[in-house]
Write a protein that holds these residues in place. Structure first.
Motif, short mmCIF file in Angstrom:
data_model
loop_
_atom_site.label_atom_id
_atom_site.label_comp_id
_atom_site.label_asym_id
_atom_site.label_seq_id
_atom_site.Cartn_x
_atom_site.Cartn_y
_atom_site.Cartn_z
N GLU A 5 0.83 -1.20 0.00
CA GLU A 5 0.00 0.00 0.00
C GLU A 5 0.88 1.26 0.00
OE1 GLU A 5 -3.45 2.14 2.75
OE2 GLU A 5 -2.65 0.15 3.29
N ARG A 6 1.99 1.22 0.76
CA ARG A 6 2.90 2.37 0.81
C ARG A 6 3.54 2.60 -0.55
NH1 ARG A 6 7.22 2.40 5.53
NH2 ARG A 6 5.23 2.53 6.65
N THR A 7 3.92 1.51 -1.23
CA THR A 7 4.54 1.64 -2.56
C THR A 7 3.57 2.28 -3.54
OG1 THR A 7 5.91 -0.31 -2.14
CG2 THR A 7 5.68 0.40 -4.44
N VAL A 8 2.31 1.87 -3.47
CA VAL A 8 1.29 2.46 -4.34
C VAL A 8 1.14 3.96 -4.05
CG1 VAL A 8 -1.19 2.48 -4.88
CG2 VAL A 8 0.03 0.30 -4.64
N GLU A 9 1.13 4.32 -2.76
CA GLU A 9 1.01 5.73 -2.37
C GLU A 9 2.20 6.54 -2.85
OE1 GLU A 9 -1.36 7.53 -0.88
OE2 GLU A 9 -2.69 5.79 -1.07
N ILE A 10 3.39 5.96 -2.77
CA ILE A 10 4.60 6.67 -3.22
C ILE A 10 4.52 6.96 -4.71
CG2 ILE A 10 7.09 6.46 -3.57
CD1 ILE A 10 7.18 4.81 -0.97
N HIS A 11 4.16 5.94 -5.51
CA HIS A 11 4.07 6.14 -6.96
C HIS A 11 2.97 7.13 -7.32
CE1 HIS A 11 7.04 3.26 -8.37
NE2 HIS A 11 6.61 2.37 -7.48
N ARG A 12 1.88 7.09 -6.58
CA ARG A 12 0.80 8.06 -6.83
C ARG A 12 1.29 9.48 -6.50
NH1 ARG A 12 -3.01 6.16 -3.62
NH2 ARG A 12 -3.98 4.87 -5.23
N LEU A 13 2.04 9.60 -5.40
CA LEU A 13 2.59 10.90 -5.01
C LEU A 13 3.53 11.44 -6.08
CD1 LEU A 13 3.05 13.00 -2.63
CD2 LEU A 13 5.06 11.64 -2.07
N LEU A 14 4.45 10.60 -6.56
CA LEU A 14 5.42 11.04 -7.57
C LEU A 14 4.75 11.37 -8.89
CD1 LEU A 14 8.33 8.51 -6.88
CD2 LEU A 14 8.08 10.85 -6.04
N ALA A 15 3.64 10.72 -9.17
CA ALA A 15 2.95 10.95 -10.44
C ALA A 15 2.09 12.21 -10.41
CB ALA A 15 2.08 9.74 -10.79
N THR A 16 1.65 12.61 -9.25
CA THR A 16 0.69 13.73 -9.16
C THR A 16 1.28 15.01 -8.59
OG1 THR A 16 -0.03 12.92 -6.97
CG2 THR A 16 -1.25 12.14 -8.91
#
Length: 422
Positions: A5-16
């Motif tokens: 879940e943290r990895t998904v949040e990190i990638h979402r953060l970097l993308a947005t």
């Protein structure tokens, strides 16, 4: 938060989010695209900050806050003027699982709440409208270490803040020679003043900090990042400070001598909890010499007429009094002496030995206290101002009426009644 879940949040953060100012690395090795400030962190932080509190003024996305927490700091606060930076820093902290408090803060206007072991102000001071006032607030909030990072002057930076063609034509080495090594504050006059309002040379910052009189060491070094320098200022360490205060000829030196020689044991026991360590003594002109190393006990002699004698008649602007902020325990004793006694002592000690054939031959500055003591009500005015100043300082403050024997300490509140007897 689970790893996936943290990895998904990190990638979402970097993308947005646009996170190109500071490089912040997450546990799984993923990092933002910003500038790598690891070298600066190693330069300003020790390996361990266990049990320490850290404040970062102008924290941006919070890199140095997270680094402080990683090194063991237990209380970390990041302040920034930009709401978007605070939002991003808070989101990053949540993903990293690090407890850091991020708050909106205007460094030109807002007061800093509380004190911190480490206070950082990196690449911010030169953008402020009043960097000197902001510097004083930073100093007051730092208990142990103050870290400042600010740009060095160069041809590029002078072009950035000046319109004058003469500045743009100066060779780089001339700019560095004139402005880089002198204690100079450069004020931008160009149209792009919003980029950098002030530049402080390293020596200017050193002088400003030395004037404050509360640091035991000030270290200047080139920043590992960019054309900047770092100033690391260590606050003086005093376990116990006893200040004996009063006007000229009130008997300060006599009382201090009696305490040191053990002639007032009962009074010393009341004033100091440490009966084993020896006193180190200094007046306002020498107090800075005692701050280079840790001091257990300092006996500080202070003339409450000093701001009036030297100008500008304001205790807040007498930087020798900043030593009171460096002590863990502060005790002040103000000697109360009748104006008629002060006048007689001053005439006997300073005026009569320098008078020949009815004419005073000494320094004119010695006549200023004489005139004050000859003016009715003047000594009450000095005491009023002094006690008003003390009332806003931490510590224990007492009055010792030298007209009464044996000596007896009275609280500051007794002044209202005592002033009618002078």
């Amino acid at each position: 938060m689970a790893l996936e879940e943290r990895t998904v949040e990190i990638h979402r953060l970097l993308a947005t989010e646009d996170l190109r100012y500071q490089k912040i690395t997450f546990d799984d090795g993923i990092s933002t695209e910003g500038n790598d400030r690891a070298g600066t962190a190693d330069a300003i932080f020790p390996d361990s900050l266990a049990g320490k509190s850290v404040l970062d003024v102008g924290c941006n996305y919070g890199y140095f806050c997270f680094e402080a927490a990683h090194r063991g700091a237990t209380h970390v606060v990041g302040l920034d003027f930009d709401p978007d930076s605070i939002r991003k820093a808070t989101k990053i902290g949540k993903i990293k699982g690090i407890d850091v408090q991020f708050r909106l803060f205007d460094a030109d206007r807002d007061q800093i709440d509380g004190k911190f072991n480490y206070v950082l102000c990196l690449n911010l001071l030169h953008h402020l409208r009043d960097p000197i006032a902001a510097l004083d607030r930073l100093i007051a909030s730092a208990e142990e270490t103050l870290v400042i990072e600010t740009p060095l002057l160069s041809r590029k930076s002078t072009r950035k803040i000046f319109n004058a063609a003469s500045w743009r034509l100066l060779p780089g080495f001339v700019t560095r020679l004139i402005l880089g090594r002198a204690a100079v504050i450069v004020v931008g006059t160009g149209r792009k003043y919003f980029e950098a309002t002030f530049f402080l040379t390293p020596e200017a910052l050193r002088c400003l900090l030395e004037q404050r009189g509360c640091f035991r060491s000030i270290r200047l070094e080139r920043s590992p990042y960019g054309n900047r320098f770092i100033c690391i200022a260590e606050k003086a360490e005093i376990d116990e400070l006893l200040m004996i205060a009063g006007p000229s000829c009130a008997g300060k030196s006599t009382l201090i001598k009696a305490i040191i020689e053990g002639k007032e044991p009962a009074l010393e026991r009341e004033l100091s909890s440490n009966q084993t360590a020896a006193w180190q003594t200094a007046d306002a002109t020498r107090i800075a010499t005692l701050l280079s190393s840790r001091a257990e006990k300092i006996l500080f002699q202070y003339n409450i007429m000093r701001p009036w004698l030297n100008g500008p008649n304001n205790y807040r602007l007498d930087y020798s009094l900043n030593v009171l902020e460096c002590a863990k325990k502060v005790r002040t004793v103000t000697l109360l002496t009748a104006q008629s006694d002060l006048l007689a002592r001053w005439q006997q000690r300073e005026i009569e030995p320098r008078t020949r054939k009815g004419k005073y031959r000494g320094r004119r500055r010695k006549l200023k206290p004489l005139k004050a003591y000859q003016t009715p009500g003047m000594i009450v005015h000095f005491y009023d101002n002094w006690f008003d100043y003390l009332a806003h300082l931490p510590g224990t403050h007492s009055i010792l009426d030298t007209r009464q024997l044996p000596y007896r300490l009275q609280p500051l509140g007794a002044w209202r009644e005592l002033r009618t007897t002078l």
